[in-house]
Design an enzyme around this catalytic site. Structure first.
Site, mmCIF file in Angstrom:
data_model
loop_
_atom_site.group_PDB
_atom_site.id
_atom_site.type_symbol
_atom_site.label_atom_id
_atom_site.label_comp_id
_atom_site.label_asym_id
_atom_site.label_seq_id
_atom_site.Cartn_x
_atom_site.Cartn_y
_atom_site.Cartn_z
ATOM 1 N N LEU A 129 43.538 48.307 31.923
ATOM 2 C CA LEU A 129 44.813 48.979 31.673
ATOM 3 C C LEU A 129 45.435 49.514 32.959
ATOM 4 C CD1 LEU A 129 44.000 50.764 28.318
ATOM 5 C CD2 LEU A 129 45.431 48.753 28.689
ATOM 6 N N LYS A 130 44.608 49.911 33.907
ATOM 7 C CA LYS A 130 45.136 50.380 35.190
ATOM 8 C C LYS A 130 45.883 49.266 35.914
ATOM 9 C CE LYS A 130 45.619 52.574 39.152
ATOM 10 N NZ LYS A 130 46.702 53.557 39.349
#
EC number: 1.1.1.291
Length: 321
Positions: free
Chosen positions: A166-167
């Site tokens: 997700l980063k």
């Protein structure tokens, strides 16, 4: 809980500063002795080595510039990992690498978390940044109290590695927005628009984005200082592309982002500030994309507030069923 922090750079120095400011028992380590000395002057302990931090602390956080650096530090720490020890990877890294290093920790009885941050260095400095955390729920509950001293919005993303995915997804979107903002600002200038008015039009409309309200401001100021460089952007977009490749997703925009930043690095150097990607269009058009009244760097003007866990939309309903 005693916390060790390895990596006191642009992001790590601000996150560890929040820990120290909020009374956490903190030991720090960095290759730059001056950065360590500054923390010691403010009340932290100086760590001798990554191994010593893992031996003497309950949890050790790494916030390092590359997967290779994280691997090197892990090899030093690993002999000291045992039951109840926690390793927290706050670097922007590859999902597969977070899982590989984390598996070593778990095999020795410790717990592993990938917990990168998102929201900009200016919000990391005030403790108002968002933090993703990938780990089992029991470990998340253990570390939540000091995650909420480093960040405001804390999201448990699932298993180890999920936070890193997700980063890079969010960093990829910020990169696309940065390049799109650069094109929008140059086109508006070329069309004769006032750039101050253009900035406000984008800000109050469907064209707004996190990148616009941060990076567009330092672009228009001319400093272009967002404490992030082109080589780091290229690394992050490359990590996103690797995620897509593993999932067999035929991306179209991502490869173009890599090409654009490869060209920017060739022209201006890999340590050039990332918002200066707009210089490619400034050079091509001869236009100066600056305007009065914008700040040279972003500062978070919101007061520091206690952090809290963010519950994804729909999760409460599932839990009640």
């Amino acid at each position: 809980m005693k916390v060790g922090f390895i990596g006191l750079g642009n992001v790590g120095g601000k996150l560890s500063g929040s820990l120290l400011r909020n009374g956490i028992d903190l030991t720090v380590h960095d290759l730059n002795a001056d950065l360590v000395a500054d923390f010691v002057a403010r009340g932290a302990k100086a760590g001798e080595s990554p191994a010593q931090l893992m031996r003497d602390c309950d949890a050790v956080i790494t916030c390092l510039p590359s997967p290779a650096a994280s691997d090197a530090v892990m090899q030093e720490m690993l002999p000291e990992v045992k039951e109840d020890k926690i390793w927290m990877e706050m670097s922007t890294t590859d999902e597969a690498e977070a899982k590989r290093l984390g598996a070593m920790v778990i095999e020795r009885g410790g717990a592993a978390v990938d917990c990168p941050v998102s929201g900009g260095c200016h919000r990391a400095d005030t403790g108002n940044i968002a933090i993703f955390a990938g780990c089992d729920r029991a470990t998340f509950e253990r570390i939540l109290p000091f995650l909420t001293t480093m960040g405001r919005r804390i999201l448990h993303t699932g298993e180890l590695g999920s936070a890193s995915v997700l980063k890079v997804v969010t960093n990829y979107l910020a990169t696309v927005h940065l390049v799109a903002n650069a094109e929008a600002l140059v086109t508006a200038k070329a069309a004769g628009m006032d750039l101050n008015t253009t900035y406000e039009a984008i800000k109050i409309s469907s064209g707004n984005s996190f990148s616009h309200i941060t990076e567009s401001q330092v672009i228009l100021n001319g400093s272009r200082d967002i404490s992030f460089t082109m080589d780091l952007v290229k690394k992050d977009v490359g990590l996103f592309q690797e995620v897509a490749d593993r999932a067999n997703v035929p991306l179209e925009i991502s490869p173009l982002m890599v090409e654009i930043f490869d060209d920017g690095i060739k022209r201006y150097g890999d340590r050039e500030l990332s918002p200066n990607i707009i210089r490619r269009l400034e050079d091509a058009t001869g236009l100066d994309i600056r305007a009065p009244g914008f700040p040279p760097e972003m500062l978070d003007d919101e007061p520091e507030e206690p952090g809290y866990e963010v519950i994804p939309q729909g999760k409460e309903l599932k839990a009640a069923e």
